[in-house]
Enzyme design. Structure first.
Site, PDB file in Angstrom:
ATOM      1  N   LYS A  10       0.765  -1.392   0.218  1.00 24.63           N
ATOM      2  CA  LYS A  10       0.149  -0.075  -0.007  1.00 24.63           C
ATOM      3  C   LYS A  10       0.996   1.185  -0.047  1.00 24.63           C
ATOM      4  O   LYS A  10       2.046   1.173   0.166  1.00 24.63           O
ATOM      5  CB  LYS A  10      -0.991  -0.126   1.320  1.00 24.63           C
ATOM      6  CG  LYS A  10      -1.971  -1.306   1.074  1.00 24.63           C
ATOM      7  CD  LYS A  10      -3.066  -1.100   2.395  1.00 24.63           C
ATOM      8  CE  LYS A  10      -4.169  -2.142   2.118  1.00 24.63           C
ATOM      9  NZ  LYS A  10      -4.999  -2.211   3.365  1.00 24.63           N
ATOM     10  N   TYR A  50     -12.567  -2.244  -3.676  1.00 19.11           N
ATOM     11  CA  TYR A  50     -13.183  -2.133  -2.259  1.00 19.11           C
ATOM     12  C   TYR A  50     -14.619  -2.253  -2.322  1.00 19.11           C
ATOM     13  O   TYR A  50     -15.466  -1.571  -1.327  1.00 19.11           O
ATOM     14  CB  TYR A  50     -12.581  -1.047  -1.298  1.00 19.11           C
ATOM     15  CG  TYR A  50     -11.142  -1.168  -1.190  1.00 19.11           C
ATOM     16  CD1 TYR A  50     -10.715  -2.142  -0.033  1.00 19.11           C
ATOM     17  CD2 TYR A  50      -9.966  -0.662  -1.729  1.00 19.11           C
ATOM     18  CE1 TYR A  50      -9.225  -2.608  -0.062  1.00 19.11           C
ATOM     19  CE2 TYR A  50      -8.853  -0.780  -1.506  1.00 19.11           C
ATOM     20  CZ  TYR A  50      -8.385  -1.628  -0.552  1.00 19.11           C
ATOM     21  OH  TYR A  50      -7.093  -1.985  -0.301  1.00 19.11           O
ATOM     22  N   ASN A 113      -2.093  -0.159   6.905  1.00 17.89           N
ATOM     23  CA  ASN A 113      -1.667  -1.386   7.413  1.00 17.89           C
ATOM     24  C   ASN A 113      -0.705  -2.046   6.712  1.00 17.89           C
ATOM     25  O   ASN A 113      -0.299  -3.366   6.717  1.00 17.89           O
ATOM     26  CB  ASN A 113      -2.775  -2.392   7.848  1.00 17.89           C
ATOM     27  CG  ASN A 113      -3.544  -2.747   6.563  1.00 17.89           C
ATOM     28  OD1 ASN A 113      -3.226  -2.415   5.441  1.00 17.89           O
ATOM     29  ND2 ASN A 113      -4.672  -3.429   7.110  1.00 17.89           N
ATOM     30  N   HIS A 116      -1.969  -5.599   1.562  1.00 18.02           N
ATOM     31  CA  HIS A 116      -3.646  -6.108   1.293  1.00 18.02           C
ATOM     32  C   HIS A 116      -3.084  -7.645   1.172  1.00 18.02           C
ATOM     33  O   HIS A 116      -1.994  -7.971   0.390  1.00 18.02           O
ATOM     34  CB  HIS A 116      -4.108  -5.763   0.152  1.00 18.02           C
ATOM     35  CG  HIS A 116      -5.462  -6.356  -0.232  1.00 18.02           C
ATOM     36  ND1 HIS A 116      -6.545  -6.498   0.462  1.00 18.02           N
ATOM     37  CD2 HIS A 116      -5.394  -7.309  -1.223  1.00 18.02           C
ATOM     38  CE1 HIS A 116      -7.361  -7.435  -0.021  1.00 18.02           C
ATOM     39  NE2 HIS A 116      -6.548  -7.957  -1.429  1.00 18.02           N
ATOM     40  N   GLU A 127      -9.263 -10.111  -7.725  1.00 21.46           N
ATOM     41  CA  GLU A 127      -8.521  -8.698  -7.496  1.00 21.46           C
ATOM     42  C   GLU A 127      -7.256  -8.712  -8.282  1.00 21.46           C
ATOM     43  O   GLU A 127      -7.246  -7.650  -8.783  1.00 21.46           O
ATOM     44  CB  GLU A 127      -8.078  -9.075  -5.884  1.00 21.46           C
ATOM     45  CG  GLU A 127      -9.220  -8.724  -5.060  1.00 21.46           C
ATOM     46  CD  GLU A 127      -8.466  -9.266  -3.618  1.00 21.46           C
ATOM     47  OE1 GLU A 127      -9.705  -8.801  -2.674  1.00 21.46           O
ATOM     48  OE2 GLU A 127      -7.767  -9.657  -3.371  1.00 21.46           O
TER      49      GLU A 127
END
Length: 147
Positions: A10, A50, A113, A116, A127
């Site tokens: 990310k 998302y 975080n 993913h 995805e």
């Protein structure tokens, strides 16, 4: 039997210079990278990726974060890839992630975080298909040589 999963490094982890360290952790855990590229999520990309979270309280913050800078997306392969990858990345909340996991080492918060990891084989394929064509996913083994 080897299977595949999908991961994203990310924007916060890319900006902090942790992409290489995260890829090294994947390699050390037995993953082979089958496809890899740097991308910049548009708002449409984030909404599509998302979509399951539309309407949740954190959705707007997640979209803003994912569109804030480049990410690195990858298809990875090994035995039981989805389960193994989720174990390696750790709990969604870095403060609750096990020691030595990617999120514990490089995550900043629940939203920021660091990575993913797909939660099922079906989600992984859906995805990665947002970012890679079948021709872009390598079938042959390729190993990075250490410098």
């Amino acid at each position: 039997m080897k299977t595949r999963s999908f991961t994203i490094v990310k924007p916060n982890a890319v900006a902090a210079g942790n992409t290489g360290r995260i890829l090294e952790m994947l390699a050390a855990a037995g993953f082979t990278v089958r496809a890899l590229k740097m991308v910049c999520f548009s708002r449409n990309d984030a909404y599509r990726f998302y979509a399951d979270h539309i309407g949740k309280t954190f959705f707007g913050e997640l979209v803003e974060f994912m569109t804030s800078g480049p990410s690195v997306v990858a298809v990875v392969e090994r035995e039981d890839a989805v389960t193994a990858l989720r174990q390696l990345v750790g709990a969604t909340d870095p403060a609750k992630a096990a020691e030595g996991t990617i999120r514990r080492l490089y995550g900043e918060s629940l939203t920021r975080n660091a990575v993913h990891a797909s939660d099922s084989d079906g989600h992984a394929q859906r995805e990665w298909s947002q970012w890679f064509t079948p021709d872009e996913i390598m079938e042959a083994e390729y190993h990075f040589k250490e410098a």
